[in-house]
Design an enzyme around this catalytic site. Structure first.
Site, short mmCIF file in Angstrom:
data_model
loop_
_atom_site.label_atom_id
_atom_site.label_comp_id
_atom_site.label_asym_id
_atom_site.label_seq_id
_atom_site.Cartn_x
_atom_site.Cartn_y
_atom_site.Cartn_z
N VAL A 106 0.85 -1.20 0.00
CA VAL A 106 0.00 0.00 0.00
C VAL A 106 0.88 1.24 0.00
O VAL A 106 2.11 1.17 0.12
CB VAL A 106 -1.03 0.01 1.17
CG1 VAL A 106 -1.86 -1.28 1.17
CG2 VAL A 106 -0.38 0.24 2.52
N SER A 135 9.55 1.23 0.37
CA SER A 135 10.80 1.83 -0.11
C SER A 135 11.70 2.21 1.05
O SER A 135 12.92 2.28 0.90
CB SER A 135 10.51 3.08 -0.93
OG SER A 135 9.72 2.73 -2.05
N HIS A 156 11.36 -6.24 -0.53
CA HIS A 156 11.45 -5.06 -1.39
C HIS A 156 11.66 -5.51 -2.83
O HIS A 156 12.78 -5.73 -3.27
CB HIS A 156 12.58 -4.16 -0.89
CG HIS A 156 12.69 -2.88 -1.64
ND1 HIS A 156 13.86 -2.17 -1.74
CD2 HIS A 156 11.78 -2.17 -2.36
CE1 HIS A 156 13.66 -1.10 -2.47
NE2 HIS A 156 12.41 -1.08 -2.87
P1 NAD Z 1 0.89 3.23 -5.59
O1 NAD Z 1 0.57 4.60 -5.09
O2 NAD Z 1 1.04 3.01 -7.05
O3 NAD Z 1 -0.22 2.19 -5.05
C1 NAD Z 1 -0.61 2.12 -3.71
C2 NAD Z 1 -1.97 1.42 -3.65
O4 NAD Z 1 -2.31 1.19 -2.28
C3 NAD Z 1 -3.13 2.25 -4.24
O5 NAD Z 1 -3.79 1.50 -5.24
C4 NAD Z 1 -4.04 2.52 -3.04
O6 NAD Z 1 -5.42 2.54 -3.40
C5 NAD Z 1 -3.72 1.33 -2.15
N1 NAD Z 1 -4.04 1.53 -0.74
C6 NAD Z 1 -3.77 2.60 0.04
N2 NAD Z 1 -4.19 2.37 1.30
C7 NAD Z 1 -4.73 1.11 1.31
C8 NAD Z 1 -5.33 0.31 2.32
N3 NAD Z 1 -5.42 0.73 3.57
N4 NAD Z 1 -5.79 -0.91 1.97
C9 NAD Z 1 -5.68 -1.37 0.70
N5 NAD Z 1 -5.13 -0.64 -0.30
C10 NAD Z 1 -4.65 0.59 0.01
O7 NAD Z 1 2.21 2.81 -4.82
P2 NAD Z 1 3.35 1.78 -5.31
O8 NAD Z 1 4.33 2.52 -6.14
O9 NAD Z 1 2.70 0.55 -5.83
O10 NAD Z 1 4.08 1.49 -3.93
C11 NAD Z 1 3.52 0.57 -3.00
C12 NAD Z 1 4.58 0.27 -1.96
O11 NAD Z 1 5.70 -0.34 -2.59
C13 NAD Z 1 5.10 1.54 -1.27
O12 NAD Z 1 5.37 1.26 0.06
C14 NAD Z 1 6.36 1.84 -2.06
O13 NAD Z 1 7.29 2.58 -1.33
C15 NAD Z 1 6.87 0.43 -2.34
N6 NAD Z 1 7.72 0.30 -3.53
C16 NAD Z 1 7.50 1.03 -4.66
C17 NAD Z 1 8.32 0.84 -5.76
C18 NAD Z 1 8.08 1.58 -7.06
O14 NAD Z 1 8.93 1.55 -7.94
N7 NAD Z 1 6.93 2.23 -7.23
C19 NAD Z 1 9.35 -0.11 -5.74
C20 NAD Z 1 9.52 -0.87 -4.58
C21 NAD Z 1 8.71 -0.67 -3.48
#
Ligand code: NAD
Length: 303
Positions: A106, A135, A156
């Site tokens: 999330v 992250s 991760h």
């Molecule tokens: P994103 O903003 O694309 O997606 C997050 C999703 O979480 C959204 O669809 C939102 O509706 C959902 N959400 C929020 N609160 C929620 C809840 N309480 N219950 C269920 N769903 C909920 O974010 P992302 O880029 O997919 O990142 C997600 C996680 O992964 C973060 O912690 C981020 O730091 C980590 N991350 C991201 C990347 C990247 O390249 N984007 C890489 C590795 C890790």
């Protein structure tokens, strides 16, 4: 740490069957993680609080199955419909009640993740492991919100998850050796190697990566470079990087980059992680990179 938990094949839910995978969060990362496990034949339940995010995720997976090989050089074994048929898309967290392993993806906000973990803890069976895909947020802090802190670990994944061969696995203060073993075995089963590191804001990858992309933004912001394309090309053609820092930031999602820098800055109290004002302005404008169709570059085909 002795928690009284005994690791057996039965508790893993493995007894001749594939583990049930839960994926929470259907954004950039949840979409990739669900795709990866489903394409390898695992039953997946994907939960997001937003119906729109789930619909977009299904559409993206159907498109990406045809675009991505599972791992470098290996072609997909399943067609798009077969992959999405293995995924239950739901807004109801209780659908995770039979999960053996949940990967949580999330939004990168401490308050959102901290509120979620007690709920996950009450819904999921006791043997279920929680893999935190974050992250920068502390695995230890999230684990302490549950009654199964020994079964919480950082997973991760890199973006896009179906293409990246290595996962940074983070051992929190409470994480048991059994949980590390189970996690690495599961990742191995989907063709992913893993490197285990200890819990610290940003871990190894993002302590460096977030600093780099932020500094690249400052160079544009200060006018040292004339364009994002110039910055990225210097990294591609001088250093042999596959992507420059600003294209990478667009791929990650500029909103997620900003949130990650804020978490690292807050955790380390080190001014070198202060987010670039240009980044904050772009996020305010709704330019979140690939996922919104515009960031440092434009993406007319964004879903
Ligand atoms: P994103 O903003 O694309 O997606 C997050 C999703 O979480 C959204 O669809 C939102 O509706 C959902 N959400 C929020 N609160 C929620 C809840 N309480 N219950 C269920 N769903 C909920 O974010 P992302 O880029 O997919 O990142 C997600 C996680 O992964 C973060 O912690 C981020 O730091 C980590 N991350 C991201 C990347 C990247 O390249 N984007 C890489 C590795 C890790």
């Amino acid at each position: 740490m002795n928690t009284g938990y005994e690791y057996t094949r039965e508790t893993e839910g493995e007894a001749g069957m594939m583990q049930n995978i839960g994926v929470v969060g259907a954004g950039t990362m949840g979409t990739g993680v669900a795709h990866l496990f489903a394409a390898r034949g695992y039953p997946v339940v994907m939960v997001d609080s937003s119906e729109a995010a789930l619909a977009r995720s299904r559409e993206l997976i159907e498109r990406n199955v045809t675009l991505y090989p599972l791992v470098d050089g290996e072609q997909p074994r399943l067609d798009a419909r077969e992959v999405t048929r293995r995924i239950v898309f739901s807004t109801n967290l209780r659908e995770l009640k039979d999960s053996d392993f949940v990967v949580e993806n999330v939004t990168e906000k401490r308050e959102i993740k901290e509120a979620l973990y007690p709920q996950l803890d009450s819904v999921c069976p006791p043997h279920c492991v929680f893999g935190v895909n974050t992250s920068a947020i502390s695995i230890t802090r999230l684990a302490a919100r549950t009654a199964r802190a020994d079964r919480v670990i950082g997973t991760h994944f890199m973006n896009p998850a179906p293409l990246k061969p290595l996962v940074e696995v983070i051992r929190g203060t409470h994480t048991s050796p059994e949980t590390v073993d189970r996690t690495r075995a599961l990742l191995d089963g989907v063709g992913r190697d893993s490197i285990v590191v200890n819990d610290a804001a940003g871990f190894v990858t993002n302590r460096v990566m977030m600093l780099t992309v932020n500094e690249a933004m400052f160079l544009l912001h200060e006018g040292v470079a004339d364009s994002a394309a110039d910055v990225d090309r210097l990294f591609r053609d001088c250093f042999g990087h596959r992507m420059g820092p600003l294209e990478t930031a667009d791929l990650i999602g500029l909103d997620t980059v900003l949130l990650s820098l804020e978490v690292i800055y807050d955790s380390l109290r080190d001014s070198k992680y202060r987010p670039c004002p240009l980044l904050a302005r772009m996020v305010d404008a709704g330019w979140h990179g690939v996922k919104s169709g515009r960031g440092f570059y434009e993406y007319p085909d964004a879903v």
